[in-house]
Design a protein around this motif. Structure first.
Motif, PDB file in Angstrom:
ATOM      1  N   PHE A 124     -12.490  48.448  -2.312  1.00 44.64           N
ATOM      2  CA  PHE A 124     -12.428  49.309  -3.494  1.00 44.64           C
ATOM      3  C   PHE A 124     -11.046  49.275  -4.129  1.00 44.64           C
ATOM      4  CE2 PHE A 124     -16.329  51.346  -1.814  1.00 44.64           C
ATOM      5  CZ  PHE A 124     -17.079  51.181  -2.957  1.00 44.64           C
ATOM      6  N   MET A 125      -9.997  49.250  -3.298  1.00 41.07           N
ATOM      7  CA  MET A 125      -8.649  49.173  -3.871  1.00 41.07           C
ATOM      8  C   MET A 125      -8.508  47.909  -4.704  1.00 41.07           C
ATOM      9  SD  MET A 125      -6.294  50.602  -0.799  1.00 41.07           S
ATOM     10  CE  MET A 125      -4.960  49.498  -1.184  1.00 41.07           C
ATOM     11  N   GLY A 126      -9.010  46.807  -4.144  1.00 41.29           N
ATOM     12  CA  GLY A 126      -8.931  45.534  -4.853  1.00 41.29           C
ATOM     13  C   GLY A 126      -9.673  45.589  -6.182  1.00 41.29           C
ATOM     14  N   PHE A 127     -10.878  46.137  -6.144  1.00 38.22           N
ATOM     15  CA  PHE A 127     -11.681  46.226  -7.369  1.00 38.22           C
ATOM     16  C   PHE A 127     -10.968  47.070  -8.421  1.00 38.22           C
ATOM     17  CE2 PHE A 127     -15.981  45.579  -5.093  1.00 38.22           C
ATOM     18  CZ  PHE A 127     -15.926  44.232  -5.379  1.00 38.22           C
ATOM     19  N   LEU A 128     -10.492  48.235  -7.996  1.00 41.04           N
ATOM     20  CA  LEU A 128      -9.939  49.170  -8.973  1.00 41.04           C
ATOM     21  C   LEU A 128      -8.638  48.654  -9.575  1.00 41.04           C
ATOM     22  CD1 LEU A 128     -10.848  52.537  -7.257  1.00 41.04           C
ATOM     23  CD2 LEU A 128     -11.905  51.491  -9.259  1.00 41.04           C
ATOM     24  N   ALA A 129      -7.971  47.744  -8.865  1.00 38.95           N
ATOM     25  CA  ALA A 129      -6.720  47.196  -9.399  1.00 38.95           C
ATOM     26  C   ALA A 129      -6.969  45.900 -10.156  1.00 38.95           C
ATOM     27  CB  ALA A 129      -5.740  46.951  -8.259  1.00 38.95           C
ATOM     28  N   SER A 130      -8.256  45.528 -10.316  1.00 38.72           N
ATOM     29  CA  SER A 130      -8.543  44.223 -10.903  1.00 38.72           C
ATOM     30  C   SER A 130      -8.973  44.352 -12.369  1.00 38.72           C
ATOM     31  CB  SER A 130      -9.611  43.551 -10.048  1.00 38.72           C
ATOM     32  OG  SER A 130      -9.919  42.300 -10.577  1.00 38.72           O
ATOM     33  N   THR A 131      -9.740  43.376 -12.834  1.00 41.01           N
ATOM     34  CA  THR A 131     -10.149  43.350 -14.240  1.00 41.01           C
ATOM     35  C   THR A 131     -11.246  44.386 -14.521  1.00 41.01           C
ATOM     36  OG1 THR A 131     -11.684  41.663 -13.575  1.00 41.01           O
ATOM     37  CG2 THR A 131      -9.638  40.919 -14.552  1.00 41.01           C
ATOM     38  N   GLN A 132     -11.528  44.598 -15.795  1.00 38.70           N
ATOM     39  CA  GLN A 132     -12.499  45.623 -16.176  1.00 38.70           C
ATOM     40  C   GLN A 132     -13.863  45.396 -15.509  1.00 38.70           C
ATOM     41  OE1 GLN A 132     -11.775  48.396 -17.948  1.00 38.70           O
ATOM     42  NE2 GLN A 132     -13.820  49.082 -17.407  1.00 38.70           N
ATOM     43  N   VAL A 133     -14.291  44.139 -15.435  1.00 35.30           N
ATOM     44  CA  VAL A 133     -15.618  43.908 -14.862  1.00 35.30           C
ATOM     45  C   VAL A 133     -15.668  44.338 -13.397  1.00 35.30           C
ATOM     46  CG1 VAL A 133     -16.459  42.140 -16.427  1.00 35.30           C
ATOM     47  CG2 VAL A 133     -15.042  41.472 -14.506  1.00 35.30           C
ATOM     48  N   GLN A 134     -14.547  44.170 -12.675  1.00 37.21           N
ATOM     49  CA  GLN A 134     -14.547  44.596 -11.269  1.00 37.21           C
ATOM     50  C   GLN A 134     -14.385  46.106 -11.147  1.00 37.21           C
ATOM     51  OE1 GLN A 134     -12.149  41.812  -8.845  1.00 37.21           O
ATOM     52  NE2 GLN A 134     -14.163  40.998  -8.383  1.00 37.21           N
ATOM     53  N   ILE A 135     -13.684  46.720 -12.087  1.00 34.34           N
ATOM     54  CA  ILE A 135     -13.613  48.185 -12.097  1.00 34.34           C
ATOM     55  C   ILE A 135     -15.020  48.729 -12.311  1.00 34.34           C
ATOM     56  CG2 ILE A 135     -12.686  50.187 -13.334  1.00 34.34           C
ATOM     57  CD1 ILE A 135     -10.216  48.486 -13.974  1.00 34.34           C
ATOM     58  N   ASP A 136     -15.740  48.110 -13.259  1.00 35.26           N
ATOM     59  CA  ASP A 136     -17.132  48.535 -13.492  1.00 35.26           C
ATOM     60  C   ASP A 136     -17.965  48.345 -12.229  1.00 35.26           C
ATOM     61  OD1 ASP A 136     -16.457  49.119 -16.052  1.00 35.26           O
ATOM     62  OD2 ASP A 136     -17.360  47.325 -16.957  1.00 35.26           O
ATOM     63  N   ALA A 137     -17.715  47.244 -11.520  1.00 37.41           N
ATOM     64  CA  ALA A 137     -18.478  46.977 -10.299  1.00 37.41           C
ATOM     65  C   ALA A 137     -18.224  48.084  -9.276  1.00 37.41           C
ATOM     66  CB  ALA A 137     -18.092  45.617  -9.724  1.00 37.41           C
ATOM     67  N   ALA A 138     -16.962  48.454  -9.083  1.00 43.90           N
ATOM     68  CA  ALA A 138     -16.643  49.508  -8.119  1.00 43.90           C
ATOM     69  C   ALA A 138     -17.290  50.822  -8.537  1.00 43.90           C
ATOM     70  CB  ALA A 138     -15.137  49.677  -8.011  1.00 43.90           C
ATOM     71  N   ASN A 139     -17.353  51.040  -9.856  1.00 46.31           N
ATOM     72  CA  ASN A 139     -17.919  52.292 -10.340  1.00 46.31           C
ATOM     73  C   ASN A 139     -19.419  52.430 -10.092  1.00 46.31           C
ATOM     74  OD1 ASN A 139     -15.593  53.537 -11.109  1.00 46.31           O
ATOM     75  ND2 ASN A 139     -15.598  52.647 -13.162  1.00 46.31           N
ATOM     76  N   GLY A 172     -25.038  44.223  -6.600  1.00 45.52           N
ATOM     77  CA  GLY A 172     -24.341  43.056  -7.135  1.00 45.52           C
ATOM     78  C   GLY A 172     -25.065  42.462  -8.329  1.00 45.52           C
ATOM     79  N   GLN A 173     -26.378  42.510  -8.295  1.00 41.58           N
ATOM     80  CA  GLN A 173     -27.140  41.927  -9.402  1.00 41.58           C
ATOM     81  C   GLN A 173     -27.046  42.778 -10.661  1.00 41.58           C
ATOM     82  OE1 GLN A 173     -30.828  39.709  -8.075  1.00 41.58           O
ATOM     83  NE2 GLN A 173     -30.601  41.103  -6.371  1.00 41.58           N
ATOM     84  N   MET A 174     -26.626  44.035 -10.488  1.00 42.26           N
ATOM     85  CA  MET A 174     -26.418  44.888 -11.667  1.00 42.26           C
ATOM     86  C   MET A 174     -25.060  44.636 -12.309  1.00 42.26           C
ATOM     87  SD  MET A 174     -28.728  47.671 -11.953  1.00 42.26           S
ATOM     88  CE  MET A 174     -27.662  49.022 -12.427  1.00 42.26           C
ATOM     89  N   SER A 175     -24.127  44.103 -11.507  1.00 42.27           N
ATOM     90  CA  SER A 175     -22.768  43.948 -12.039  1.00 42.27           C
ATOM     91  C   SER A 175     -22.663  42.608 -12.749  1.00 42.27           C
ATOM     92  CB  SER A 175     -21.745  44.079 -10.916  1.00 42.27           C
ATOM     93  OG  SER A 175     -21.524  42.843 -10.288  1.00 42.27           O
ATOM     94  N   ARG A 176     -22.000  42.594 -13.886  1.00 39.51           N
ATOM     95  CA  ARG A 176     -21.984  41.369 -14.674  1.00 39.51           C
ATOM     96  C   ARG A 176     -20.795  41.324 -15.625  1.00 39.51           C
ATOM     97  NH1 ARG A 176     -26.399  40.964 -18.981  1.00 39.51           N
ATOM     98  NH2 ARG A 176     -24.913  39.319 -19.469  1.00 39.51           N
ATOM     99  N   TRP A 177     -20.609  40.163 -16.217  1.00 37.20           N
ATOM    100  CA  TRP A 177     -19.627  40.015 -17.277  1.00 37.20           C
ATOM    101  C   TRP A 177     -20.286  40.457 -18.563  1.00 37.20           C
ATOM    102  CZ3 TRP A 177     -14.706  37.929 -16.586  1.00 37.20           C
ATOM    103  CH2 TRP A 177     -14.471  37.386 -15.322  1.00 37.20           C
ATOM    104  N   LEU A 178     -19.540  41.098 -19.402  1.00 32.36           N
ATOM    105  CA  LEU A 178     -20.093  41.451 -20.710  1.00 32.36           C
ATOM    106  C   LEU A 178     -19.414  40.589 -21.750  1.00 32.36           C
ATOM    107  CD1 LEU A 178     -20.636  45.237 -21.225  1.00 32.36           C
ATOM    108  CD2 LEU A 178     -22.292  43.392 -21.169  1.00 32.36           C
ATOM    109  N   TYR A 179     -20.208  40.091 -22.684  1.00 29.71           N
ATOM    110  CA  TYR A 179     -19.587  39.313 -23.738  1.00 29.71           C
ATOM    111  C   TYR A 179     -20.411  39.420 -24.990  1.00 29.71           C
ATOM    112  CZ  TYR A 179     -23.129  35.866 -22.559  1.00 29.71           C
ATOM    113  OH  TYR A 179     -24.309  35.227 -22.315  1.00 29.71           O
TER     114      TYR A 179
END
Ligand code: SF4
Ligand code: SF4
Lengths: 313, 177
Positions: A231-246, A306-313
């Motif tokens: 979780f620390m890694g996710f929250l300190a990473s890019t927006q898509v990983q912050i969304d994943a942690a959320n 994991g299948q819910m988490s994705r890149w948005l573009y």
């Protein structure tokens, strides 16, 4: 406020509106493979260290579960395949860059090894067992001579299989929740804890049970440490990983994750095991079953979320 | 040789002709598509901006779908086109999960399917079905290694972007903005 509205004309089955290509089969396969890997690693490790006498159940009895788990895992994988007739293609190709290929081959090695290991210990399960044919006896003699080498193969492939169950997911950078190298060690640890729990469940020896309660405790500690790091890694990473942690921190998987994986699968069994080590009476069944259940839920939830988490573009 | 496609988002009207042309040319089962239209509206009313894109597989230079395929069914052919060999594919779904653009889908027959840049047409000197049919001529297809091909020419003149280049896939679909 600036808003963005995205309308896509695509509605492919199992892909939209969010990916749901993997259902129960893959997490079940990962769980069964991981638990078998845990059981075999522990057995091999204690055998190599010459502690077979003290931990007889772990080395000689619990491994009898492994072949069954591995075969069931392969069946679950087979159920996931949509082009089943071409299953054999997995075993006519070696693709070093594909985790799926590594896993299929690791299973191909470790499944027969686990059968051999069990065959060598038939007499422990059935005291009056004897092989019917001479060549089987010869074979037994042969493998007994090279048992140490066999244990090493089991240990190494057990570790590969255990880590693979996580790497399979973490190799996908398209799904930000999976795309963390922590999943490899986390799933290995979760497999080992399920393996230790199996011995806790089967052992009739008090000392051995105590030792495995201790092992389970240590591994649960490691798992919690890895999850916090994830979780620390996710929250300190890019927006898509912050969304994943959320997804787990307020999102749709919050309750399932914290209740089933962390609370029921780790904290409660840890507490019960501490109580047992402090000489309270705790039926071994309860923490062991909870740990195994937690290990199963961890994979289930990670695969689905994991299948819910994705890149948005 | 490096095949690529350029999409003029300023000319595209989102009519979906490319989608239907592909479905017809490649006999796509009903309910599925290999290319699709995305409409993005952003801003604050009444200051809105709209972009319409005709999207498909990006035929990535660094394709995660090819890397993760356990059988080699997903592979790259001449010109950088990413293809799936049907009778090698086991339908494990790894490539579908690995594509950040969700450009692949499981064909009801079991194997995985996706845009082929109409390799069969391109080999014979034709353009892909979507390019050939587009009524506004907003799709350009050709060889990026050839400085005189129509993609190279149009990309030299215009500003463009690719989709999520930060995913590291090196996509080969260029959107002119
Ligand atoms: S867009 Fe997706 S399917 Fe196409 S090459 Fe890239 S990763 Fe593969
Ligand atoms: S579904 Fe087919 S093409 Fe995709 S990774 Fe599996 S075997 Fe390869």
């Amino acid at each position: 406020m600036k808003e963005e509205l995205i309308v896509s004309g695509r509605m492919n089955h199992m892909v939209d509106p969010n990916l749901h290509i993997w259902h129960w089969q893959i997490p079940l396969y990962l769980f069964l493979g991981g638990m078998a890997a845990g059981i075999l690693c522990i057995a091999a490790l204690y055998f190599i260290r010459g502690r077979e006498k003290d931990y007889r159940t772990a080395v000689r009895i619990t491994p009898f579960l492994a072949p069954g788990l591995l075969v069931l895992g392969l069946i679950a994988l087979f159920f996931d395949l949509r082009h089943k007739l071409f299953f054999w293609q997995l075993y006519t190709n070696i693709r070093l860059q594909s985790p799926m290929s590594w896993g299929a081959w690791a299973l191909m090695v470790i499944t027969p090894v686990s059968f051999i290991w069990c065959a060598l210990h038939m007499r422990d399960l059935f005291p009056r067992w004897d092989w019917k044919y001479r060549w089987l006896k010869e074979l037994e003699k042969f493998f007994n001579k090279y048992k140490k080498a066999l244990a090493w193969v089991m240990l190494i492939y057990g570790i590969i299989l255990g880590i693979y169950t996580g790497i399979l997911l973490s190799a996908f950078n398209a799904r930000p929740l999976w795309n963390t190298s922590i999943l490899g060690p986390l799933f290995l640890a979760s497999g080992l804890s399920a393996g230790a729990a199996a011995t806790l469940l089967l052992s009739k020896n008090k000392e051995e049970r105590k030792q495995f309660a201790r092992i389970d405790l240590v591994i649960i500690g490691i798992e919690l440490f890895l999850i916090v790091h994830m979780f620390m890694g996710f929250l300190a990473s890019t927006q898509v990983q912050i969304d994943a942690a959320n997804l787990f921190l307020g999102g749709p998987y919050t309750a399932t994750f914290w209740i089933f994986v962390i609370f029921l699968g780790m904290l409660i069994p840890a507490l019960l095991e501490i109580m047992e080590l402090r000489k309270f009476y705790v039926p071994a069944l309860v923490p062991a079953v909870l740990v195994i259940f937690g290990s199963f839920m961890l994979r289930f939830i990670i695969v689905y979320a994991g299948q819910m988490s994705r890149w948005l573009y | 040789m490096r095949y690529a496609m350029a999409v003029d988002t300023r000319k595209c009207v989102g009519c979906s002709d490319c989608v239907v042309a592909c479905q017809t040319e490649n006999e796509i089962p009903i309910g599925f598509c290999r290319d699709w239209i995305v409409e993005v509206t952003d801003g604050t009313y009444p200051q809105l901006e709209m972009e319409i894109r005709s999207e498909r597989c990006n035929h990535c230079k660094n394709a995660p779908c090819v890397r993760c395929c356990p059988t080699g069914a997903s592979h790259v052919v001449d010109g950088g086109i990413v293809l799936v060999t049907r009778n090698k594919c086991i339908g494990c779904g790894a490539c579908i999960a690995s594509c950040p653009y969700d450009a692949r889908y499981p064909h009801p027959a079991g194997y995985v399917d996706k845009c082929t840049f109409c390799e069969n047409r391109v080999k014979n000197g034709m353009s892909p079905a979507c390019v050939a049919v587009c009524p506004t001529r907003c799709l350009y297809f050709g060889d990026l290694d050839d400085p005189n091909s129509n993609v190279s020419v149009v990309l030299k003149k215009r500003k463009y972007k690719t989709l999520i280049p930060e995913a590291g896939t090196q996509p080969q679909l260029y959107f002119m903005i």
